[in-house]
Design a protein around this motif. Structure first.
Motif, PDB file in Angstrom:
ATOM      1  N   ALA A  57       0.857  -1.192   0.000  1.00  6.50           N
ATOM      2  CA  ALA A  57       0.000   0.000   0.000  1.00  6.50           C
ATOM      3  C   ALA A  57       0.893   1.242   0.000  1.00  6.50           C
ATOM      4  CB  ALA A  57      -0.904  -0.016   1.228  1.00  6.50           C
ATOM      5  N   LYS A  58       0.269   2.404  -0.169  1.00 12.10           N
ATOM      6  CA  LYS A  58       1.068   3.626  -0.289  1.00 12.10           C
ATOM      7  C   LYS A  58       0.623   4.697   0.705  1.00 12.10           C
ATOM      8  CE  LYS A  58       2.494   3.030  -5.060  1.00 12.10           C
ATOM      9  NZ  LYS A  58       2.836   3.697  -6.327  1.00 12.10           N
ATOM     10  N   PHE A  59       1.557   5.585   1.004  1.00 14.81           N
ATOM     11  CA  PHE A  59       1.229   6.806   1.746  1.00 14.81           C
ATOM     12  C   PHE A  59       0.755   7.825   0.703  1.00 14.81           C
ATOM     13  CE2 PHE A  59       3.876   4.745   4.909  1.00 14.81           C
ATOM     14  CZ  PHE A  59       3.229   5.074   6.091  1.00 14.81           C
ATOM     15  N   ASP A 179      12.871   9.361  11.910  1.00 19.79           N
ATOM     16  CA  ASP A 179      13.566  10.000  10.792  1.00 19.79           C
ATOM     17  C   ASP A 179      13.133   9.391   9.461  1.00 19.79           C
ATOM     18  OD1 ASP A 179      14.798   7.625  11.630  1.00 19.79           O
ATOM     19  OD2 ASP A 179      16.767   8.217  10.853  1.00 19.79           O
ATOM     20  N   ASN A 180      12.849   8.093   9.473  1.00 18.65           N
ATOM     21  CA  ASN A 180      12.357   7.448   8.252  1.00 18.65           C
ATOM     22  C   ASN A 180      10.922   7.842   7.941  1.00 18.65           C
ATOM     23  OD1 ASN A 180      14.777   6.042   7.723  1.00 18.65           O
ATOM     24  ND2 ASN A 180      14.229   4.467   9.220  1.00 18.65           N
ATOM     25  N   VAL A 181      10.127   8.062   8.970  1.00 14.96           N
ATOM     26  CA  VAL A 181       8.767   8.571   8.757  1.00 14.96           C
ATOM     27  C   VAL A 181       8.823   9.954   8.119  1.00 14.96           C
ATOM     28  CG1 VAL A 181       6.624   9.274   9.885  1.00 14.96           C
ATOM     29  CG2 VAL A 181       7.803   7.216  10.655  1.00 14.96           C
ATOM     30  N   GLN A 182       9.726  10.785   8.618  1.00 14.80           N
ATOM     31  CA  GLN A 182       9.830  12.149   8.087  1.00 14.80           C
ATOM     32  C   GLN A 182      10.307  12.170   6.640  1.00 14.80           C
ATOM     33  OE1 GLN A 182       8.630  14.692   9.286  1.00 14.80           O
ATOM     34  NE2 GLN A 182       8.753  14.766  11.523  1.00 14.80           N
ATOM     35  N   THR A 183      10.901  11.086   6.182  1.00 12.20           N
ATOM     36  CA  THR A 183      11.411  11.032   4.806  1.00 12.20           C
ATOM     37  C   THR A 183      10.359  10.542   3.818  1.00 12.20           C
ATOM     38  OG1 THR A 183      13.550  10.509   5.818  1.00 12.20           O
ATOM     39  CG2 THR A 183      13.439  10.284   3.474  1.00 12.20           C
ATOM     40  N   ILE A 184       9.188  10.172   4.312  1.00 13.26           N
ATOM     41  CA  ILE A 184       8.107   9.751   3.409  1.00 13.26           C
ATOM     42  C   ILE A 184       7.793  10.890   2.441  1.00 13.26           C
ATOM     43  CG2 ILE A 184       5.648   9.145   3.312  1.00 13.26           C
ATOM     44  CD1 ILE A 184       6.046   7.732   6.006  1.00 13.26           C
ATOM     45  N   LYS A 185       7.621  10.546   1.184  1.00 16.60           N
ATOM     46  CA  LYS A 185       7.408  11.546   0.132  1.00 16.60           C
ATOM     47  C   LYS A 185       6.142  12.352   0.380  1.00 16.60           C
ATOM     48  CE  LYS A 185       8.071  13.360  -4.053  1.00 16.60           C
ATOM     49  NZ  LYS A 185       9.275  14.140  -4.405  1.00 16.60           N
ATOM     50  N   ARG A 186       6.273  13.675   0.402  1.00 13.21           N
ATOM     51  CA  ARG A 186       5.095  14.545   0.509  1.00 13.21           C
ATOM     52  C   ARG A 186       4.307  14.473  -0.794  1.00 13.21           C
ATOM     53  NH1 ARG A 186       7.904  14.059   5.049  1.00 13.21           N
ATOM     54  NH2 ARG A 186       7.760  15.837   6.474  1.00 13.21           N
ATOM     55  N   THR A 187       2.993  14.334  -0.655  1.00 17.28           N
ATOM     56  CA  THR A 187       2.138  14.268  -1.843  1.00 17.28           C
ATOM     57  C   THR A 187       1.434  15.589  -2.120  1.00 17.28           C
ATOM     58  OG1 THR A 187       0.201  13.515  -0.603  1.00 17.28           O
ATOM     59  CG2 THR A 187       1.716  11.825  -1.409  1.00 17.28           C
ATOM     60  N   ASP A 200       5.164   7.953  -7.572  1.00 24.70           N
ATOM     61  CA  ASP A 200       6.239   8.456  -6.716  1.00 24.70           C
ATOM     62  C   ASP A 200       5.880   8.421  -5.231  1.00 24.70           C
ATOM     63  OD1 ASP A 200       7.929   8.988  -8.865  1.00 24.70           O
ATOM     64  OD2 ASP A 200       7.083  10.982  -9.179  1.00 24.70           O
ATOM     65  N   TYR A 201       4.642   8.038  -4.919  1.00 29.13           N
ATOM     66  CA  TYR A 201       4.259   7.945  -3.509  1.00 29.13           C
ATOM     67  C   TYR A 201       5.105   6.877  -2.814  1.00 29.13           C
ATOM     68  CZ  TYR A 201      -0.101  10.479  -4.684  1.00 29.13           C
ATOM     69  OH  TYR A 201      -1.024  11.397  -5.106  1.00 29.13           O
TER      70      TYR A 201
END
Length: 267
Positions: A57-59, A179-187, A200-201
């Motif tokens: 699934a995707k963010f 820190d990995n959560v903060q690196t999730i791609k902003r949509t 790109d999500y």
């Protein structure tokens, strides 16, 4: 309000059956669940994780300074098959409810404090408590109705969204890998910028209960106990700020969301 009990051990280990390992393309995240406060949400979330519901699934709704929201594609067969959850955004207490108080007359609630390492709001008149929307918490998204959550979730990645307290069901918090959560791609982009393509999500590679992860691959986490004399002293010192650095003393108050509970890896 609370008991003061001397504790030799200032850390507690997170039960692997009560932790989730979220694997992202760029790193791993550990989430501690809170079944003592949101039992039905935790139960459904863990069952879905075990079934592979979140894998790939995707963010899809990631807003800088706000939340990273993810889950299966809206309207898909796997999405429609998930039962609705009744709201668990608050729970009843009694007059003997114990927690480690942080602040009275908080901007949103009568009192704030920690219980089992989770940030709570508490109203003694209503005799109700609830988990707070501090950075790093995980909560279930929903539609307009209170009892319409299913499997879509979000992690707070910005300022504390306290106006959502008692409106959404928080059911855990990130204890490793923020820190990995903060690196999730902003949509979400500003007006005039190029839209982010769905391809790109950020994807969820896997979501597993830590107890299901092979022992050698587990990330074992301990968190600071928040019901000890030592922790209360740390809160007191942080409130008073006697360090010489503070040549102008701020007011002796504490924002609970600016008072994170420490965690550490245990080899």
């Amino acid at each position: 309000m609370f008991s003061i009990v001397a504790q030799a051990n200032e850390w507690r280990a997170i039960d692997p059956s009560n932790a989730v390992l979220l694997t992202l393309p760029h790193g791993k995240v550990v989430i501690e669940l809170a079944p003592q406060f949101s039992p039905n949400h935790v139960k459904q979330f863990t069952e879905l994780a075990r079934s592979g519901h979140y894998n790939n699934a995707k963010f899809y709704r990631v807003i800088d300074g706000f939340v990273a929201q993810g889950g299966p594609k809206d309207g898909s067969a796997v999405d429609k098959a998930v039962p609705l959850l009744a709201f668990e955004g608050e729970f009843s207490t009694d007059k003997n409810f114990e927690f480690t108080q942080v602040q009275t007359n908080d901007m949103f609630v009568e009192q704030t404090g920690f219980k089992d390492g989770f940030a709570l709001g508490y109203d003694s008149k209503e005799q109700k408590a609830w988990m707070l929307h501090c950075p790093g918490v995980i909560a279930m998204a929903r539609q307009t109705g209170a009892d319409t959550a299913t499997s879509h979730f979000y992690i707070t990645i910005g300022q504390a969204t306290r106006y959502l307290d008692r409106l959404m069901t928080v059911f855990g918090r990130v204890v490793y890998g923020m820190d990995n959560v903060q690196t999730i791609k902003r949509t979400a982009v500003i007006d005039g910028d190029i839209a982010v393509e769905e391809n790109d999500y950020t994807s969820i590679i896997s979501m597993q209960l830590m107890s299901d992860v092979p022992v050698k691959e587990r990330i074992n986490i301990e968190v600071a106990k928040t019901d000890t004399d030592d922790y209360r002293k740390k809160l007191h010192d942080r409130r008073i700020r006697e360090n010489a650095f503070f040549f102008k003393k701020p007011p002796p108050v504490l924002d609970i969301c600016q008072t994170p509970v420490q965690s550490r890896i245990v080899k």
